[in-house]
Scaffold this active site. Structure first.
Site, PDB file in Angstrom:
ATOM      1  N   ILE A  15      60.535  62.925  38.620  1.00 28.04           N
ATOM      2  CA  ILE A  15      59.690  61.756  38.876  1.00 28.04           C
ATOM      3  C   ILE A  15      58.937  61.924  40.193  1.00 28.04           C
ATOM      4  O   ILE A  15      57.818  61.426  40.347  1.00 28.04           O
ATOM      5  CB  ILE A  15      60.518  60.457  38.883  1.00 28.04           C
ATOM      6  CG1 ILE A  15      59.611  59.230  38.764  1.00 28.04           C
ATOM      7  CG2 ILE A  15      61.404  60.351  40.111  1.00 28.04           C
ATOM      8  CD1 ILE A  15      58.893  59.117  37.443  1.00 28.04           C
ATOM      9  N   ALA A  16      59.525  62.655  41.141  1.00 26.16           N
ATOM     10  CA  ALA A  16      58.845  62.914  42.415  1.00 26.16           C
ATOM     11  C   ALA A  16      57.715  63.911  42.243  1.00 26.16           C
ATOM     12  O   ALA A  16      56.591  63.681  42.700  1.00 26.16           O
ATOM     13  CB  ALA A  16      59.843  63.413  43.450  1.00 26.16           C
ATOM     14  N   TYR A  59      68.310  62.728  53.827  1.00 25.85           N
ATOM     15  CA  TYR A  59      67.190  61.808  54.085  1.00 25.85           C
ATOM     16  C   TYR A  59      67.371  61.036  55.382  1.00 25.85           C
ATOM     17  O   TYR A  59      66.389  60.602  55.998  1.00 25.85           O
ATOM     18  CB  TYR A  59      66.973  60.858  52.899  1.00 25.85           C
ATOM     19  CG  TYR A  59      68.075  59.851  52.633  1.00 25.85           C
ATOM     20  CD1 TYR A  59      68.182  58.684  53.385  1.00 25.85           C
ATOM     21  CD2 TYR A  59      68.986  60.035  51.595  1.00 25.85           C
ATOM     22  CE1 TYR A  59      69.171  57.755  53.124  1.00 25.85           C
ATOM     23  CE2 TYR A  59      69.962  59.114  51.323  1.00 25.85           C
ATOM     24  CZ  TYR A  59      70.066  57.966  52.088  1.00 25.85           C
ATOM     25  OH  TYR A  59      71.048  57.039  51.827  1.00 25.85           O
ATOM     26  N   HIS A  80      69.540  54.501  44.922  1.00 29.42           N
ATOM     27  CA  HIS A  80      68.351  53.694  45.211  1.00 29.42           C
ATOM     28  C   HIS A  80      68.590  52.749  46.380  1.00 29.42           C
ATOM     29  O   HIS A  80      67.787  52.679  47.318  1.00 29.42           O
ATOM     30  CB  HIS A  80      67.948  52.881  43.971  1.00 29.42           C
ATOM     31  CG  HIS A  80      67.226  53.681  42.942  1.00 29.42           C
ATOM     32  ND1 HIS A  80      66.653  53.115  41.826  1.00 29.42           N
ATOM     33  CD2 HIS A  80      66.961  55.013  42.864  1.00 29.42           C
ATOM     34  CE1 HIS A  80      66.091  54.067  41.096  1.00 29.42           C
ATOM     35  NE2 HIS A  80      66.270  55.217  41.704  1.00 29.42           N
ATOM     36  N   LYS A  98      62.377  52.754  39.459  1.00 28.61           N
ATOM     37  CA  LYS A  98      63.154  51.787  38.695  1.00 28.61           C
ATOM     38  C   LYS A  98      64.459  52.431  38.215  1.00 28.61           C
ATOM     39  O   LYS A  98      64.548  53.665  38.140  1.00 28.61           O
ATOM     40  CB  LYS A  98      62.333  51.254  37.520  1.00 28.61           C
ATOM     41  CG  LYS A  98      61.757  52.346  36.600  1.00 28.61           C
ATOM     42  CD  LYS A  98      62.789  52.960  35.673  1.00 28.61           C
ATOM     43  CE  LYS A  98      62.306  54.203  35.008  1.00 28.61           C
ATOM     44  NZ  LYS A  98      63.383  54.944  34.306  1.00 28.61           N
ATOM     45  N   ASP A 180      66.538  52.757  31.629  1.00 27.79           N
ATOM     46  CA  ASP A 180      65.572  53.849  31.749  1.00 27.79           C
ATOM     47  C   ASP A 180      64.236  53.470  31.119  1.00 27.79           C
ATOM     48  O   ASP A 180      63.199  53.461  31.790  1.00 27.79           O
ATOM     49  CB  ASP A 180      66.124  55.120  31.110  1.00 27.79           C
ATOM     50  CG  ASP A 180      65.149  56.278  31.233  1.00 27.79           C
ATOM     51  OD1 ASP A 180      64.523  56.412  32.300  1.00 27.79           O
ATOM     52  OD2 ASP A 180      64.991  57.029  30.257  1.00 27.79           O
TER      53      ASP A 180
END
Length: 355
Positions: A15-16, A59, A80, A98, A180
């Site tokens: 997704i990144a 991170y 998340h 999401k 999902d």
């Protein structure tokens, strides 16, 4: 803040690299200055592909050492909330993928932290950025459908269990198709309905096909370690009297390989969203209305670019708010809980504070 929004990306998975990074790269107002992933090779590969100057395996180190304006959170669902909270506390705006979190309590903490820090928090719910949804929203807001009192949410694949990533790992994801693909259509329906407050949720889940070997239209999945539902069904009622029927599946014995749609029913008309059609009664006749033209748009690109604009102070009301994220998480949590307990769940048990 400098001329360009300085962005850090947490998580260097699909997704990144397929959504966030290329769309930031195409945005003149933003630049990705760092990427963090616990798998250094994955982060290095993404950095090379998208010319990202610095790579981190933690991170927290990225947030401590980089002068960031904004962060995209592209981790598995389990992370998340902690990644978002850390980024908000570090003074960054956040675009989180999401679903918002794993629990309502986490979503509430994310919302409250965004309020306290004064930073923007939104989520990667891109279907609401499509031409179909944007057009229908204008029709709804102008009263073309009257009061919308019922909706049907459909996100069903015939054999579409992801054969990559951690989508079938309940510990890391929290669930299967509901969080999902179902979450996208659920958000679309709620957005078009004005995001009413849910009251009661009744849900059932099934694991009938995913935990056995079979045909995979999305690649071969790890059926021996499949730990999520392959179908979720539910009914949601709201304070304003409206209701939603929901059905979501990675695998079901149905005709179509993949169907994503939302249907609305109102006092003056109804609609299907994908493709967009409106149904009304006018001048003694039942009529169907289909747009002759809709502008082409890239919904994923719209999310990222509108996030950048919002970070720079340009209002983007189409973006999902933290308050809406809490409502979305309430429904997801309540449906799973109802499926476990075999009884309807009152959402007031974890209704968000209004402070």
């Amino acid at each position: 803040m400098g001329t360009k929004l300085r962005v850090g990306v947490i998580g260097a998975g699909g997704i990144a690299t397929q959504v966030h990074m290329p769309n930031y790269q195409q945005c003149e107002e933003a630049e990705i200055v760092a990427v963090a992933d616990i798998h250094e090779a994955k982060a290095q590969a993404a950095a090379e592909e998208f010319q990202i100057p610095r790579v981190y395996t933690d991170y927290r180190e990225m947030l401590a050492h980089e002068d960031l304006d904004a962060v995209s959170v592209c981790t598995p669902n389990k992370f998340h909330a902690p990644a978002t909270l850390a980024a908000l506390e570090a003074g960054c705006h956040v675009l989180c993928e999401k679903p918002p979190a794993m629990t309502t309590a986490e979503a509430e903490e994310m919302r409250d932290t965004a309020r306290r820090t004064g930073k923007l928090l939104t989520f990667g719910l891109h279907y609401r950025q499509s031409s179909e949804v944007s057009t229908l929203k204008r029709f709804v807001d102008e009263g073309e459908l009257g009061k919308v009192y019922a909706s049907r949410v459909h996100a069903v694949r015939r054999r579409g269990i992801p054969g990559w990533g951690v989508f079938t790992n309940k510990e890391l994801q929290g669930g299967g198709p509901l969080i999902d693909i179902g979450v996208h259509m659920l958000d679309t329906a709620l957005y078009l309905m004005g995001y009413p407050q849910p009251t009661t949720v009744f849900g059932v889940t099934y694991q009938k096909l995913g935990n056995r070997k079979g045909v995979g239209l999305f690649g071969e999945w790890d059926w021996q370690n499949y730990s999520v539902e392959d179908m979720a069904r539910g009914m949601i009622t709201f304070e304003n009297g409206a209701s939603i029927l929901l059905e979501s599946a990675f695998a079901a014995n149905v005709q179509k390989d993949d169907e994503m749609n939302v249907s609305l029913m109102g006092e003056q008309g109804g609609a299907d969203v994908f493709p967009l059609r409106l149904y009304q009664e006018k001048h003694g006749a039942l009529i169907d209305v289909t747009p002759a033209y809709l502008p082409e748009t890239n919904a994923h690109k719209n999310v990222v670019h509108r996030f950048v604009k919002a970070c720079q102070g340009q209002a983007q009301p189409s973006l999902c708010t933290p308050e809406q994220g809490v409502i979305l998480q309430q429904i997801i949590e309540a449906l799973y809980r109802s499926a476990e307990e075999g009884e309807p769940v009152k959402v007031s048990a974890f209704k968000p504070s209004r402070g």
